[in-house]
Write an enzyme that holds these catalytic residues in place. Structure first.
Site, PDB file in Angstrom:
ATOM      1  N   LYS A   1      33.237 -64.434 -25.250  1.00 43.09           N
ATOM      2  CA  LYS A   1      32.665 -63.397 -26.221  1.00 43.09           C
ATOM      3  C   LYS A   1      33.467 -63.546 -27.530  1.00 43.09           C
ATOM      4  CE  LYS A   1      30.467 -59.746 -23.703  1.00 43.09           C
ATOM      5  NZ  LYS A   1      30.505 -58.272 -23.481  1.00 43.09           N
ATOM      6  N   HIS A   6      34.874 -46.624 -26.514  1.00 40.32           N
ATOM      7  CA  HIS A   6      34.659 -47.119 -27.954  1.00 40.32           C
ATOM      8  C   HIS A   6      34.450 -45.892 -28.919  1.00 40.32           C
ATOM      9  CE1 HIS A   6      33.189 -51.142 -26.234  1.00 40.32           C
ATOM     10  NE2 HIS A   6      34.464 -51.017 -26.769  1.00 40.32           N
ATOM     11  N   ARG A  16      28.471 -76.397 -36.069  1.00 42.34           N
ATOM     12  CA  ARG A  16      27.651 -75.971 -35.054  1.00 42.34           C
ATOM     13  C   ARG A  16      28.242 -75.704 -33.641  1.00 42.34           C
ATOM     14  NH1 ARG A  16      24.052 -78.721 -38.080  1.00 42.34           N
ATOM     15  NH2 ARG A  16      22.498 -77.545 -39.306  1.00 42.34           N
ATOM     16  N   ARG A  29      27.427 -58.572 -15.951  1.00 37.20           N
ATOM     17  CA  ARG A  29      28.680 -58.632 -16.869  1.00 37.20           C
ATOM     18  C   ARG A  29      28.762 -57.202 -17.410  1.00 37.20           C
ATOM     19  NH1 ARG A  29      30.651 -63.403 -20.670  1.00 37.20           N
ATOM     20  NH2 ARG A  29      32.397 -62.212 -21.612  1.00 37.20           N
ATOM     21  N   LYS A  84      37.379 -61.326 -13.666  1.00 33.71           N
ATOM     22  CA  LYS A  84      36.550 -61.487 -14.865  1.00 33.71           C
ATOM     23  C   LYS A  84      35.620 -62.852 -14.364  1.00 33.71           C
ATOM     24  CE  LYS A  84      35.819 -61.382 -19.294  1.00 33.71           C
ATOM     25  NZ  LYS A  84      36.084 -60.698 -20.756  1.00 33.71           N
ATOM     26  N   GLU A 110      25.451 -61.696 -20.264  1.00 32.29           N
ATOM     27  CA  GLU A 110      25.346 -60.333 -20.143  1.00 32.29           C
ATOM     28  C   GLU A 110      23.877 -59.733 -20.054  1.00 32.29           C
ATOM     29  OE1 GLU A 110      28.413 -58.037 -21.993  1.00 32.29           O
ATOM     30  OE2 GLU A 110      27.419 -56.002 -21.842  1.00 32.29           O
ATOM     31  N   GLU A 151      43.407 -52.534 -18.726  1.00 30.02           N
ATOM     32  CA  GLU A 151      42.225 -53.482 -18.246  1.00 30.02           C
ATOM     33  C   GLU A 151      42.611 -54.022 -17.095  1.00 30.02           C
ATOM     34  OE1 GLU A 151      39.392 -53.878 -19.979  1.00 30.02           O
ATOM     35  OE2 GLU A 151      39.823 -53.385 -22.279  1.00 30.02           O
ATOM     36  N   HIS A 182      34.197 -48.173 -21.030  1.00 28.56           N
ATOM     37  CA  HIS A 182      34.209 -48.521 -22.386  1.00 28.56           C
ATOM     38  C   HIS A 182      33.286 -47.774 -23.332  1.00 28.56           C
ATOM     39  CE1 HIS A 182      36.751 -51.795 -21.143  1.00 28.56           C
ATOM     40  NE2 HIS A 182      36.882 -52.256 -22.264  1.00 28.56           N
ATOM     41  N   ASN A 196      32.374 -53.447 -18.664  1.00 23.48           N
ATOM     42  CA  ASN A 196      32.359 -52.171 -19.811  1.00 23.48           C
ATOM     43  C   ASN A 196      32.549 -51.062 -19.134  1.00 23.48           C
ATOM     44  OD1 ASN A 196      31.764 -53.847 -21.672  1.00 23.48           O
ATOM     45  ND2 ASN A 196      29.457 -53.565 -21.326  1.00 23.48           N
ATOM     46  N   HIS A 203      43.040 -49.737 -28.140  1.00 22.83           N
ATOM     47  CA  HIS A 203      42.098 -49.776 -27.292  1.00 22.83           C
ATOM     48  C   HIS A 203      42.394 -49.829 -25.905  1.00 22.83           C
ATOM     49  CE1 HIS A 203      38.276 -51.452 -25.971  1.00 22.83           C
ATOM     50  NE2 HIS A 203      38.864 -52.560 -25.166  1.00 22.83           N
TER      51      HIS A 203
END
Ligand code: GLY
Length: 371
Positions: free
Chosen positions: A147, A255, A125, A244, A230, A240, A189, A251, A248, A270
């Site tokens: 993330k 994507h 956990r 946040r 960031k 988010e 980025e 993005h 993106n 990417h």
């Protein structure tokens, strides 16, 4: 390699706060850092590209600090972010008897960081993790902010958890071994942070990008400024629910383009997809009358100057038509109620979340771009 001083960027998240350290030779000091965190044992998760370069020195550092060190070396590539490899890593961590007070050390790019971070999030956990990102992209983005996750047939990163690391060691020496293509892709980025909310950083990059590519102080400054940006966004919206999403920028287009080439990294990596996505986000913003054509040109010109792709046509081979790309955006987890969420801009450094974009506007725009 030896540690020669470093820049520290704090990530202020209450009891989950941690430091990002940026500088030369940092990974050789990871043993002392792990010991300072009170760990007895650490398992290094890495891949078959990065492991041969750095695993021995990371393990030696842990052992010299008196920790029980173990490792698991995975195949390189996006397909490693899978249930199968998550099970493999989890079993390795259990076999190494990693306890709550111990550490998982992610030594690699974004794939390893996300997978190892997720394994740390769910083992017993939640055990602690140190991120040692070895690509520019991972140093300025994926290793920071907690993330973690894996991919499934339904899409990328759909299974995961927020799990902040206890420390990020961005060792700038490792960037010297990246291919020019990989470094450039990570640079997209870096540019993103200027475009989100820092016009002066973008202007600085326009003037100083050759020094950033060459290494030294300018590169450290670019990484530190990106991480500071960031960290500030993550500190105000860790999970988010709002701001946040600004991270993106570019993005949603990116994507869809990555999905259109079936994540074939020989055609499009990417960061290259992000570069095209950033250019498209500004062109789309200009088309909607939100920003000037001059700003959109300026963004595209800078990305082009460093050798990044900026047009869908820059991707080798077919990507399908506008309806297909829109459909791929529809699979993206940012869709809500038939409207699309985009990060758009009212100027360079003035990005905002637009959550009500009619799909037909996007369709028209993409059709023009593909014509
Ligand atoms: N890479 C986007 C985020 O961390 O939110």
């Amino acid at each position: 390699m030896s540690t020669t001083g470093f820049v520290t960027v704090p990530v202020a998240l209450g009891e989950r706060s941690y430091e990002i350290r940026i500088g030369s030779g940092l990974m050789t000091g990871v043993g002392a850092d792990a010991k300072a965190l009170g760990a007895r044992a650490a398992t290094v998760v890495t891949d078959a590209h990065v492991g041969p370069l750095y695993l021995d020195s990371v393990r030696a550092s842990l052992e010299a600090a008196g920790l029980a060190a173990s490792d698991i070396v995975l195949p390189p590539g996006e397909s490693t972010k899978s249930f199968r490899h998550l099970e493999e890593v989890s079993n390795a961590l259990l076999a190494a008897k990693i306890e709550r007070g111990d550490l998982v050390i992610a030594l690699g790019g974004g794939v390893i960081g996300d997978l190892a971070g997720f394994a740390a999030a769910i083992l017993r956990r939640g055990v602690r993790a140190i991120q040692i990102p070895t690509s520019l992209l991972a140093q300025v983005d994926s290793s920071v902010g907690g993330k973690t996750g894996i991919n499934t047939k339904a899409g990328k990163n759909l299974i995961g958890a927020f799990h902040q690391p206890s420390l990020v060691l961005a060792d700038t020496d490792v960037l010297d071994t990246l291919s020019p293509r990989e470094f450039r892709a990570g640079y997209a980025e870096v540019v993103k942070y200027g475009l989100i909310d820092d016009l002066s950083f973008f202007s600085w990059l326009e003037k100083n990008w050759t020094e950033v590519f060459a290494g030294g102080e300018a590169r450290t400054k670019a990484i530190a400024t990106s991480c500071t940006s960031k960290a500030s966004i993550v500190a105000r919206d860790e999970f988010e629910t709002g701001d946040r999403a600004l991270l993106n920028l570019g993005h949603t287009f990116a994507h869809a383009l990555e999905a259109a080439v079936a994540y074939d990294g020989t055609r499009l990596v990417h960061g290259e997809a992000v570069a095209i996505g950033l250019a498209l986000a500004f062109e789309f913003s200009a088309r909607l009358g939100l920003t000037s054509e001059d700003d959109a040109d300026r963004v595209r010109d800078h990305l082009k100057a460093v050798g990044l792709p900026t047009r869908i046509q820059d991707i080798p081979g077919e990507v399908g038509d506008a309806a297909h790309l829109l459909d791929l955006m529809g699979q993206d987890k940012k869709v809500s109620g038939g409207r699309l969420t985009f990060i758009l801009a009212r100027g360079i450094g003035r990005s905002f979340i637009a959550s009500d974009i009619p799909p037909q506007n996007v369709l028209g725009f993409l059709s023009e771009k593909l014509a």
